[in-house]
Scaffold this motif. Structure first.
Motif, PDB file in Angstrom:
ATOM      1  N   MET A  63     104.921 -14.102 -32.146  1.00  0.00           N
ATOM      2  CA  MET A  63     103.964 -13.576 -31.167  1.00  0.00           C
ATOM      3  C   MET A  63     103.407 -14.698 -30.301  1.00  0.00           C
ATOM      4  O   MET A  63     103.220 -14.529 -29.107  1.00  0.00           O
ATOM      5  CB  MET A  63     102.841 -12.819 -31.881  1.00  0.00           C
ATOM      6  CG  MET A  63     103.318 -11.505 -32.452  1.00  0.00           C
ATOM      7  SD  MET A  63     102.069 -10.360 -33.045  1.00  0.00           S
ATOM      8  CE  MET A  63     100.834 -11.336 -33.799  1.00  0.00           C
ATOM      9  N   HIS A  64     103.140 -15.864 -30.890  1.00  0.00           N
ATOM     10  CA  HIS A  64     102.597 -16.980 -30.128  1.00  0.00           C
ATOM     11  C   HIS A  64     103.631 -17.582 -29.184  1.00  0.00           C
ATOM     12  O   HIS A  64     103.293 -18.067 -28.111  1.00  0.00           O
ATOM     13  CB  HIS A  64     102.038 -18.059 -31.057  1.00  0.00           C
ATOM     14  CG  HIS A  64     100.772 -17.664 -31.726  1.00  0.00           C
ATOM     15  ND1 HIS A  64      99.627 -17.390 -31.036  1.00  0.00           N
ATOM     16  CD2 HIS A  64     100.473 -17.482 -33.025  1.00  0.00           C
ATOM     17  CE1 HIS A  64      98.658 -17.044 -31.887  1.00  0.00           C
ATOM     18  NE2 HIS A  64      99.161 -17.097 -33.114  1.00  0.00           N
ATOM     19  N   SER A  65     104.902 -17.551 -29.568  1.00  0.00           N
ATOM     20  CA  SER A  65     105.924 -18.142 -28.707  1.00  0.00           C
ATOM     21  C   SER A  65     106.310 -17.203 -27.575  1.00  0.00           C
ATOM     22  O   SER A  65     106.847 -17.643 -26.573  1.00  0.00           O
ATOM     23  CB  SER A  65     107.171 -18.505 -29.519  1.00  0.00           C
ATOM     24  OG  SER A  65     107.791 -17.344 -30.033  1.00  0.00           O
ATOM     25  N   SER A  66     106.018 -15.904 -27.695  1.00  0.00           N
ATOM     26  CA  SER A  66     106.360 -14.956 -26.633  1.00  0.00           C
ATOM     27  C   SER A  66     105.327 -14.928 -25.520  1.00  0.00           C
ATOM     28  O   SER A  66     105.527 -14.320 -24.485  1.00  0.00           O
ATOM     29  CB  SER A  66     106.550 -13.557 -27.210  1.00  0.00           C
ATOM     30  OG  SER A  66     105.336 -13.070 -27.748  1.00  0.00           O
TER      31      SER A  66
ATOM     32  N   GLY B 227     108.384 -26.283 -25.723  1.00  0.00           N
ATOM     33  CA  GLY B 227     108.522 -27.625 -25.185  1.00  0.00           C
ATOM     34  C   GLY B 227     107.788 -28.686 -25.981  1.00  0.00           C
ATOM     35  O   GLY B 227     107.549 -29.785 -25.477  1.00  0.00           O
ATOM     36  N   GLU B 228     107.437 -28.376 -27.211  1.00  0.00           N
ATOM     37  CA  GLU B 228     106.745 -29.346 -28.055  1.00  0.00           C
ATOM     38  C   GLU B 228     107.756 -30.281 -28.709  1.00  0.00           C
ATOM     39  O   GLU B 228     108.928 -29.939 -28.883  1.00  0.00           O
ATOM     40  CB  GLU B 228     105.952 -28.626 -29.148  1.00  0.00           C
ATOM     41  CG  GLU B 228     104.837 -27.764 -28.615  1.00  0.00           C
ATOM     42  CD  GLU B 228     104.152 -26.964 -29.711  1.00  0.00           C
ATOM     43  OE1 GLU B 228     104.567 -27.073 -30.884  1.00  0.00           O
ATOM     44  OE2 GLU B 228     103.221 -26.227 -29.383  1.00  0.00           O
ATOM     45  N   GLU B 229     107.278 -31.431 -29.081  1.00  0.00           N
ATOM     46  CA  GLU B 229     108.124 -32.384 -29.795  1.00  0.00           C
ATOM     47  C   GLU B 229     108.289 -31.912 -31.241  1.00  0.00           C
ATOM     48  O   GLU B 229     107.313 -31.579 -31.918  1.00  0.00           O
ATOM     49  CB  GLU B 229     107.465 -33.772 -29.787  1.00  0.00           C
ATOM     50  CG  GLU B 229     108.266 -34.808 -30.525  1.00  0.00           C
ATOM     51  CD  GLU B 229     107.542 -36.143 -30.613  1.00  0.00           C
ATOM     52  OE1 GLU B 229     108.091 -37.044 -31.249  1.00  0.00           O
ATOM     53  OE2 GLU B 229     106.429 -36.269 -30.059  1.00  0.00           O
ATOM     54  N   VAL B 230     109.536 -31.870 -31.691  1.00  0.00           N
ATOM     55  CA  VAL B 230     109.825 -31.469 -33.061  1.00  0.00           C
ATOM     56  C   VAL B 230     110.086 -32.743 -33.861  1.00  0.00           C
ATOM     57  O   VAL B 230     111.049 -33.455 -33.608  1.00  0.00           O
ATOM     58  CB  VAL B 230     111.051 -30.525 -33.126  1.00  0.00           C
ATOM     59  CG1 VAL B 230     111.376 -30.189 -34.562  1.00  0.00           C
ATOM     60  CG2 VAL B 230     110.801 -29.276 -32.316  1.00  0.00           C
ATOM     61  N   ARG B 231     109.197 -33.011 -34.797  1.00  0.00           N
ATOM     62  CA  ARG B 231     109.369 -34.189 -35.657  1.00  0.00           C
ATOM     63  C   ARG B 231     109.907 -33.721 -37.000  1.00  0.00           C
ATOM     64  O   ARG B 231     109.277 -32.928 -37.694  1.00  0.00           O
ATOM     65  CB  ARG B 231     108.045 -34.922 -35.810  1.00  0.00           C
ATOM     66  CG  ARG B 231     107.633 -35.541 -34.487  1.00  0.00           C
ATOM     67  CD  ARG B 231     106.470 -36.488 -34.541  1.00  0.00           C
ATOM     68  NE  ARG B 231     106.110 -36.957 -35.850  1.00  0.00           N
ATOM     69  CZ  ARG B 231     104.869 -37.219 -36.220  1.00  0.00           C
ATOM     70  NH1 ARG B 231     103.891 -37.016 -35.364  1.00  0.00           N
ATOM     71  NH2 ARG B 231     104.605 -37.661 -37.415  1.00  0.00           N
TER      72      ARG B 231
ATOM     73  N   VAL C 194     112.295 -20.516 -37.692  1.00  0.00           N
ATOM     74  CA  VAL C 194     111.476 -19.888 -36.655  1.00  0.00           C
ATOM     75  C   VAL C 194     110.447 -20.878 -36.117  1.00  0.00           C
ATOM     76  O   VAL C 194     110.192 -20.929 -34.908  1.00  0.00           O
ATOM     77  CB  VAL C 194     110.792 -18.608 -37.196  1.00  0.00           C
ATOM     78  CG1 VAL C 194     109.752 -18.085 -36.230  1.00  0.00           C
ATOM     79  CG2 VAL C 194     111.835 -17.550 -37.472  1.00  0.00           C
ATOM     80  N   GLY C 195     109.870 -21.677 -36.986  1.00  0.00           N
ATOM     81  CA  GLY C 195     108.899 -22.682 -36.536  1.00  0.00           C
ATOM     82  C   GLY C 195     109.517 -23.717 -35.614  1.00  0.00           C
ATOM     83  O   GLY C 195     108.931 -24.094 -34.590  1.00  0.00           O
ATOM     84  N   ILE C 196     110.710 -24.168 -35.952  1.00  0.00           N
ATOM     85  CA  ILE C 196     111.400 -25.150 -35.096  1.00  0.00           C
ATOM     86  C   ILE C 196     111.773 -24.522 -33.763  1.00  0.00           C
ATOM     87  O   ILE C 196     111.574 -25.135 -32.701  1.00  0.00           O
ATOM     88  CB  ILE C 196     112.635 -25.722 -35.824  1.00  0.00           C
ATOM     89  CG1 ILE C 196     112.192 -26.632 -36.957  1.00  0.00           C
ATOM     90  CG2 ILE C 196     113.540 -26.475 -34.854  1.00  0.00           C
ATOM     91  CD1 ILE C 196     113.316 -27.120 -37.846  1.00  0.00           C
ATOM     92  N   SER C 197     112.291 -23.295 -33.804  1.00  0.00           N
ATOM     93  CA  SER C 197     112.665 -22.640 -32.544  1.00  0.00           C
ATOM     94  C   SER C 197     111.443 -22.381 -31.664  1.00  0.00           C
ATOM     95  O   SER C 197     111.508 -22.526 -30.442  1.00  0.00           O
ATOM     96  CB  SER C 197     113.434 -21.346 -32.809  1.00  0.00           C
ATOM     97  OG  SER C 197     112.619 -20.396 -33.415  1.00  0.00           O
ATOM     98  N   LYS C 198     110.310 -22.030 -32.281  1.00  0.00           N
ATOM     99  CA  LYS C 198     109.076 -21.827 -31.512  1.00  0.00           C
ATOM    100  C   LYS C 198     108.653 -23.119 -30.831  1.00  0.00           C
ATOM    101  O   LYS C 198     108.322 -23.141 -29.651  1.00  0.00           O
ATOM    102  CB  LYS C 198     107.956 -21.335 -32.419  1.00  0.00           C
ATOM    103  CG  LYS C 198     106.623 -21.238 -31.700  1.00  0.00           C
ATOM    104  CD  LYS C 198     105.481 -21.124 -32.652  1.00  0.00           C
ATOM    105  CE  LYS C 198     104.185 -21.337 -31.895  1.00  0.00           C
ATOM    106  NZ  LYS C 198     103.131 -21.818 -32.725  1.00  0.00           N
ATOM    107  N   SER C 199     108.713 -24.214 -31.577  1.00  0.00           N
ATOM    108  CA  SER C 199     108.318 -25.502 -31.005  1.00  0.00           C
ATOM    109  C   SER C 199     109.237 -25.904 -29.860  1.00  0.00           C
ATOM    110  O   SER C 199     108.776 -26.414 -28.836  1.00  0.00           O
ATOM    111  CB  SER C 199     108.332 -26.577 -32.089  1.00  0.00           C
ATOM    112  OG  SER C 199     107.360 -26.311 -33.062  1.00  0.00           O
TER     113      SER C 199
END
Length: 119
Positions: free
Chosen positions: A115-118, A55-59, A46-51
């Motif tokens: 909730m934050h990604s929506s 549009g955030e960089e996923v490291r 879920v954290g990766i999908s939110k990022s």
């Protein structure tokens, strides 16, 4: 000579008791460790999908580092609780509540990310 024989016998008896206790504790821990690990993996996904949605960089390295830290903390908590439950002859009640607490923490983390990604 008699003292060393008594000491050796005592050490041997404690070794058998400790080995039995450890074996029972590990048998108690495995299902709860699997459940905790599944909750942690869900949080990672879920954290990766939110990022990615934001549009955030996923490291990979930082995601793995956070997940490993969380895994170690939760596993140590579950192991501690399982050993306490076996020592107290709790019958798995303490284990279930502790695992439920870990899952609740992870579920709240997943919900907050959703909730934050929506937005």
């Amino acid at each position: 000579m008699e003292e060393s024989l008594a000491l050796t016998a005592t050490k041997g008896a404690y070794s058998v008791i400790f080995a039995t206790f450890l074996q029972e504790s590990i048998g108690h821990m495995i299902p709860w460790l699997v459940v905790a690990f599944c909750a942690i993996l869900c949080d990672l996904v879920v954290g990766i999908s939110k990022s990615l949605l934001m549009g955030e960089e996923v490291r990979f390295s930082s995601a793995c580092r956070r997940t490993m830290g969380k895994t170690i903390s939760y596993f140590m908590f579950v192991i501690m609780v399982a050993v306490i439950d076996v020592a107290a002859h709790g019958g798995g009640i303490i284990d279930r509540w502790a695992c439920l607490a870990v899952c609740l923490v992870e579920f709240s983390s997943i919900c907050s990310k959703q909730m934050h990604s929506s937005r």
